[in-house]
Design an enzyme around this catalytic site. Structure first.
Site, PDB file in Angstrom:
ATOM      1  N   LEU A   1      -1.645   8.670  21.093  1.00  0.00           N
ATOM      2  CA  LEU A   1      -1.339  10.094  21.000  1.00  0.00           C
ATOM      3  C   LEU A   1      -0.646  10.600  22.272  1.00  0.00           C
ATOM      4  O   LEU A   1       0.353  11.320  22.193  1.00  0.00           O
ATOM      5  CB  LEU A   1      -2.645  10.844  20.746  1.00  0.00           C
ATOM      6  CG  LEU A   1      -2.613  12.150  20.020  1.00  0.00           C
ATOM      7  CD1 LEU A   1      -1.527  12.248  18.979  1.00  0.00           C
ATOM      8  CD2 LEU A   1      -3.973  12.366  19.369  1.00  0.00           C
TER       9      LEU A   1
ATOM     10  N   GLY B   1       0.913   8.741  24.704  1.00  0.00           N
ATOM     11  CA  GLY B   1       2.159   8.023  24.958  1.00  0.00           C
ATOM     12  C   GLY B   1       3.258   8.402  23.981  1.00  0.00           C
ATOM     13  O   GLY B   1       4.400   8.668  24.373  1.00  0.00           O
TER      14      GLY B   1
ATOM     15  N   SER C   1     -20.206   8.964  12.339  1.00  0.00           N
ATOM     16  CA  SER C   1     -19.949  10.301  12.857  1.00  0.00           C
ATOM     17  C   SER C   1     -21.234  10.969  13.318  1.00  0.00           C
ATOM     18  O   SER C   1     -22.281  10.885  12.692  1.00  0.00           O
ATOM     19  CB  SER C   1     -19.292  11.168  11.794  1.00  0.00           C
ATOM     20  OG  SER C   1     -19.274  12.500  12.252  1.00  0.00           O
TER      21      SER C   1
ATOM     22  N   ARG D   1     -24.725  14.255  23.461  1.00  0.00           N
ATOM     23  CA  ARG D   1     -24.587  12.799  23.368  1.00  0.00           C
ATOM     24  C   ARG D   1     -25.298  12.047  24.483  1.00  0.00           C
ATOM     25  O   ARG D   1     -26.005  11.073  24.234  1.00  0.00           O
ATOM     26  CB  ARG D   1     -23.103  12.420  23.412  1.00  0.00           C
ATOM     27  CG  ARG D   1     -22.368  12.788  22.156  1.00  0.00           C
ATOM     28  CD  ARG D   1     -20.916  12.372  22.234  1.00  0.00           C
ATOM     29  NE  ARG D   1     -20.229  12.772  21.015  1.00  0.00           N
ATOM     30  CZ  ARG D   1     -18.933  12.639  20.803  1.00  0.00           C
ATOM     31  NH1 ARG D   1     -18.159  12.118  21.722  1.00  0.00           N
ATOM     32  NH2 ARG D   1     -18.403  13.016  19.667  1.00  0.00           N
TER      33      ARG D   1
ATOM     34  N   HIS E   1     -18.229   4.191  24.594  1.00  0.00           N
ATOM     35  CA  HIS E   1     -17.294   4.922  23.754  1.00  0.00           C
ATOM     36  C   HIS E   1     -16.067   5.442  24.506  1.00  0.00           C
ATOM     37  O   HIS E   1     -14.946   5.106  24.166  1.00  0.00           O
ATOM     38  CB  HIS E   1     -18.067   6.081  23.108  1.00  0.00           C
ATOM     39  CG  HIS E   1     -17.286   6.901  22.156  1.00  0.00           C
ATOM     40  ND1 HIS E   1     -16.601   6.345  21.098  1.00  0.00           N
ATOM     41  CD2 HIS E   1     -17.084   8.235  22.068  1.00  0.00           C
ATOM     42  CE1 HIS E   1     -16.012   7.315  20.405  1.00  0.00           C
ATOM     43  NE2 HIS E   1     -16.268   8.463  20.980  1.00  0.00           N
TER      44      HIS E   1
ATOM     45  N   ARG F   1     -17.818  14.089  28.132  1.00  0.00           N
ATOM     46  CA  ARG F   1     -16.800  14.731  27.302  1.00  0.00           C
ATOM     47  C   ARG F   1     -17.414  15.381  26.070  1.00  0.00           C
ATOM     48  O   ARG F   1     -18.272  14.793  25.427  1.00  0.00           O
ATOM     49  CB  ARG F   1     -15.748  13.713  26.863  1.00  0.00           C
ATOM     50  CG  ARG F   1     -14.702  14.314  25.948  1.00  0.00           C
ATOM     51  CD  ARG F   1     -13.642  13.336  25.547  1.00  0.00           C
ATOM     52  NE  ARG F   1     -14.114  12.219  24.762  1.00  0.00           N
ATOM     53  CZ  ARG F   1     -14.488  12.304  23.480  1.00  0.00           C
ATOM     54  NH1 ARG F   1     -14.454  13.446  22.845  1.00  0.00           N
ATOM     55  NH2 ARG F   1     -14.902  11.217  22.853  1.00  0.00           N
TER      56      ARG F   1
ATOM     57  N   SER G   1     -11.156  14.834  22.974  1.00  0.00           N
ATOM     58  CA  SER G   1     -10.341  13.701  23.431  1.00  0.00           C
ATOM     59  C   SER G   1      -8.962  13.735  22.795  1.00  0.00           C
ATOM     60  O   SER G   1      -7.954  13.540  23.481  1.00  0.00           O
ATOM     61  CB  SER G   1     -11.033  12.375  23.144  1.00  0.00           C
ATOM     62  OG  SER G   1     -11.293  12.252  21.773  1.00  0.00           O
TER      63      SER G   1
END
Lengths: 248, 636
Positions: free
Chosen positions: B42, B44, B283, B329, B400, B434, B439
């Protein structure tokens, strides 16, 4: 479980290949198919021989890089499943499994099971986009699109570009791949301005790459891991004919 | 002293100020400037396409057989953007605050605010490209809430948002390739950076099909090569994801920032055997209705459905009554590890916990659960062969996302002038943890909306440089360096595979530089990694030749991981506090919660390579909080 393998081995693009036999003992049925190939490669490496080259990356069914013929079926025996999502419990003890690369003249074999699918990139380059530069976009909600329409476009856009449709087609046609992109963009208002040039250019490029014609056997839809429908091929033909008639 | 070059002035004016004062390159001069982009995910694809549209000469490299395979493709949940379409009180400031708080106040205010401020434009761009985001029946865009924030700002395309955003960027890139503005080099891996007179001037790549080494020169080099979580071997990343491009740039002088900050995702499928290559992510949304538990008894032998309610430990509900199963998370992953380490793990390897839907099915009915999570339950059954409507899922934490990466300033430029790092390859926006759906956002914003401005500001001074001559001695030296390393790897002729060493390294890092870290553990990890690296250079076996050879590709990546892993341990060892994903067991409250130390550790750790076998050198970039006050993250 015990697995007997027959695998296509080919040193490079120029040299002829042949089927080679291997046997693996103690394969765990919960292993994925590609992990079984990892296990074989670890064994080959221990024996000092060159491991089997195969394409793979995400191993979760979405990148489209894996793809081999397993007992004559693209991505193996399960429906809507990429090779990486296939597990050894699908096979029986002492079964013989025949593994070959996807074959089509537009997809030359590079080494063992690895193939060159750059023809797909060139088909997209010829028109598989909406010509909008960064910065030109209007406010997103200024282009309302009905939910059913966007879902239909999504069904086509879900293609992962693996090439199973080409591999399974007796004509090596890329009609399903190409039509999925044509339909995705033609179903959206943003994509309609270029619809006619897009379909003409993409169909011409598809032919130029050496893919065969579609003779409606529908095998591509059966083997497609993303359930892309052959109805998109009908739309591609409709869009193409429309474009030819309206051609200035 | 590291200068982040953040413009002075009010938070909301910084980026506007930068844009209106940055240097420009006029269209006629852009043709004189060459740019190399390494990586075509995404970040690049979006920068390569954007620069191509503007008229620069762009070369784009990726190791996959086509850019559409890049691992951005695998992101499921969505992408955050502040549009306030739900009229529920969202604003750029709120999105900024959620992100900086989620990162445990270890990111720069200026960067994070810019991320939030640019987010709305991404949705506009993606829709114009034909990305089929979810819609409401009136035809307008839908959103959902995600990751515990109080507003709905997550745009989604079913569970395949990453795939669709990547296709948008890929198609934009292919358009530029077709138009001749971008040259695409698929199946090429970058093996060295060429620096001339302290500026990045090119790269050495290997054609992975022929084995040939190639020199490519440019006036600026962009690394958009993603994260390096695959260093743990078992991770949610793709098999080919690697840290080699950024690591080799690091060895040429680019600093690495916060390399040990890795997000460990709580809901992945557990490892089922030594042969396993990959941990598939389920998910996070499953935690909305699933309850997480382990048996009260350590040596529980019964099937989960036979274990009565009073003999189950719903540890998240017990420890974090306010957030329970929806704890963030880092918290959820750490709590699972605590139970597994204490011997309460379940499954044949005792390495998992249960995620149980029986109560949700009883309360809401199976149909409703099927409607919400049907595809995930199908995926679970495909992989494990187990029907999760009838018995609980088994899940466990998995490596991750790399919050750390190459140090970059506000312009996304590394410490090497002319070398830029975008997306997950840099460290910039996520702090120590994050937030979900940020992301995809960061990768896209870096490529579409930030780097086109900041790179022009740099390139404006390069117009007179003339074409870069790849016959320069620095190119020859870099190529020689790469050639030598390849010969070395091929020449060892030992008896162990690259995967063998990769798995061993992953185990060390999971145990000692994963969810929880301690001084003793990290010191042990460093000596273990050094020993493993020595063994690698003595016992590795790479069969085959220099043309197509996956073993040679893996060997080079593992050689880099064996150095990067050591740096991660140094990074974790010097940060005597717990923050976000970085949990040092010495720094916790009596209840086992993370203890941040703003007094001494409110800085970014930027590491300088000092040579093989030498200790890395730590530089500190202090974090200044002018607009928000760091608070304690509590989820009790």
């Amino acid at each position: 479980m015990r697995i007997r393998l027959k695998i296509w081995r080919q040193e490079n693009e120029h040299e002829p290949g042949k089927m080679m036999s291997y046997t693996l003992e103690d394969i765990n049925p919960h292993m994925s198919f590609l992990e079984m190939l990892d296990t074989l490669n670890e064994q080959l490496l221990k024996d000092g021989t060159r491991p089997v080259e195969f394409d793979h990356d995400c191993r979760e069914g979405i990148c489209g890089q894996c793809g081999i013929m397993i007992n004559g079926r693209a991505h193996g025996p399960l429906k809507n499943t990429t090779t990486c999502q296939l597990h050894m419990r699908t096979f029986t003890d002492n079964e013989e499994i025949i593994i070959e690369p996807f074959r089509a003249s537009a997809f030359p074999v590079k080494c063992d099971l690895k193939i060159d699918r750059s023809a797909f990139d060139r088909v997209i380059q010829s028109g598989g986009f909406i010509a909008v530069n960064t910065g030109q976009a209007p406010e997103a909600n200024s282009i309302p699109i009905g939910s059913p329409e966007v879902e239909a476009a999504f069904d086509a856009a879900a293609c992962i570009g693996c090439g199973a449709c080409v591999a399974v087609c007796k004509n090596s046609s890329a009609a399903l791949f190409t039509s999925a992109k044509i339909a995705h963009l033609a179903l959206l208002p943003q994509g309609q301005i270029e619809a006619q040039t897009r379909v003409r250019n993409m169909v011409n490029q598809m032919d130029k790459e050496g893919f065969g014609h579609c003779s409606n056997t529908e095998a591509c839809e059966v083997e497609c891991p993303q359930q892309i429908s052959v109805l998109h091929i009908a739309r591609m033909n409709y869009e193409y004919n429309k474009a030819q008639i309206l051609k200035k | 002293m590291l200068d982040a070059k953040i413009p002075a002035g009010p938070l909301e004016e910084k980026w506007n100020y930068y844009k209106t004062h940055a240097k420009l390159v006029n269209p006629a001069n852009r043709r004189k400037l060459d740019v190399i982009v390494v990586g075509a995910g995404l970040a690049g694809s979006s920068i390569a396409a954007s620069l191509g549209e503007m008229g620069y000469n762009v070369k784009c490299f990726c190791f996959q057989d086509t850019p559409r395979r890049a691992h951005s493709v695998a992101a499921q949940g969505g992408v955050n953007a502040c549009k306030n379409y739900k009229n529920d009180g969202d604003s750029v400031y709120r999105m900024f605050y959620d992100t900086i708080k989620g990162g445990d106040f270890r990111a720069r205010e200026g960067n994070v605010y810019r991320l939030a401020a640019c987010s709305a434009s991404l949705i506009d761009q993606a829709v114009a490209q034909g990305v089929p985001f979810g819609r409401e029946y009136g035809g307008y865009l839908n959103n959902r809430s995600f990751g515990g924030v109080q507003v709905s700002r997550t745009f989604y395309a079913r569970g395949q948002t990453g795939q669709q955003l990547l296709q948008g960027a890929y198609q934009a890139l292919m358009r530029q390739v077709g138009a001749g503005n971008v040259q695409l080099f698929a199946r090429h891996e970058m093996l060295d950076l060429v620096v001339i007179e302290k500026k990045a001037r090119g790269i050495i790549v290997r054609n992975m099909d022929t084995g040939a080494l190639e020199r490519h020169g440019a006036h600026a080099v962009v690394l958009a090569t993603g994260g390096f979580g695959k260093i743990y071997y078992l991770s949610t990343l793709a098999m080919g994801c690697n840290g080699s491009a950024i690591w080799r740039a690091h060895k040429r002088g680019a600093f690495m920032a916060n390399p040990s900050w890795t997000q460990i995702h709580p809901t992945s499928l557990p490892q089922s055997g030594e042969y396993q290559s990959k941990l598939t992510l389920m998910s996070e949304s499953l935690r909305n209705d699933g309850r997480i538990w382990v048996p009260v008894n350590k040596d529980e032998q019964r099937e989960p459905n036979q274990i009565p309610e009073e003999e189950r430990d719903y540890y998240l509900e017990r420890r974090y009554p306010a957030f329970g199963n929806l704890s963030p998370r880092d918290i959820a992953s750490r709590a699972a590890k605590e139970r597994i380490d204490a011997g309460f793990g379940i499954g044949p390897l005792k390495n998992a916990v249960y995620l149980d839907f029986s109560r949700a099915i009883k309360d809401q009915g199976e149909d409703k659960i099927r409607k919400k999570y049907g595809n995930l339950f199908r995926m679970y059954e495909k992989i494990t062969g187990v029907n999760a409507y009838l018995e609980p899922m088994r899940i466990s934490p998995a490596a991750h996302f790399s919050m750390g990466g190459l140090w970059v300033d506000y312009e996304l430029m590394t410490t090497i002038p002319g070398l830029f790092a975008l997306g997950e390859a840099n460290f910039a926006d996520h702090g120590a943890n994050r937030l979900g759906a940020n992301s995809l956002l960061q990768a896209s914003i870096d490529g579409y909306f930030i780097a086109p401005y900041t790179m022009a500001n740099y390139l404006a001074d390069e117009i007179k440089a003339g074409p870069i001559d790849v016959r320069h001695a620095a190119f020859a030296a870099a190529e020689e360096n790469v050639q030598q390393q390849l010969h070395l790897l091929m020449g060892i002729q030992g008896n162990l595979s690259a995967d063998h060493f990769h798995k061993a390294l992953g185990k060390i890092l999971y145990d000692k530089c994963g969810l929880s870290r301690s001084k003793d553990g990290l010191e042990k990890a460093i000596s273990d990694i050094v020993a493993l690296r020595e063994e690698f250079w003595q016992r590795l076996y790479v069969p085959g030749g220099y043309a197509i050879n996956s073993e040679l590709e893996k060997a080079g990546r593992v050689a880099d991981y064996l150095e990067l892993g050591e740096l991660m341990c140094y990074d974790a060892l010097t940060r005597n506090e717990s923050c976000g994903a970085h949990f040092r067991t010495e720094y916790q409250t009596p209840e086992g919660e993370a203890m941040r130390n703003d007094q001494d550790f409110s800085f970014i750790s930027a590491w300088e390579w000092t040579g093989a076998g030498k200790s890395p050198l730590l530089h500190k970039e202090p974090l200044h909080f002018e607009f928000v006050t760091p608070t304690v993250r509590s989820y009790k």
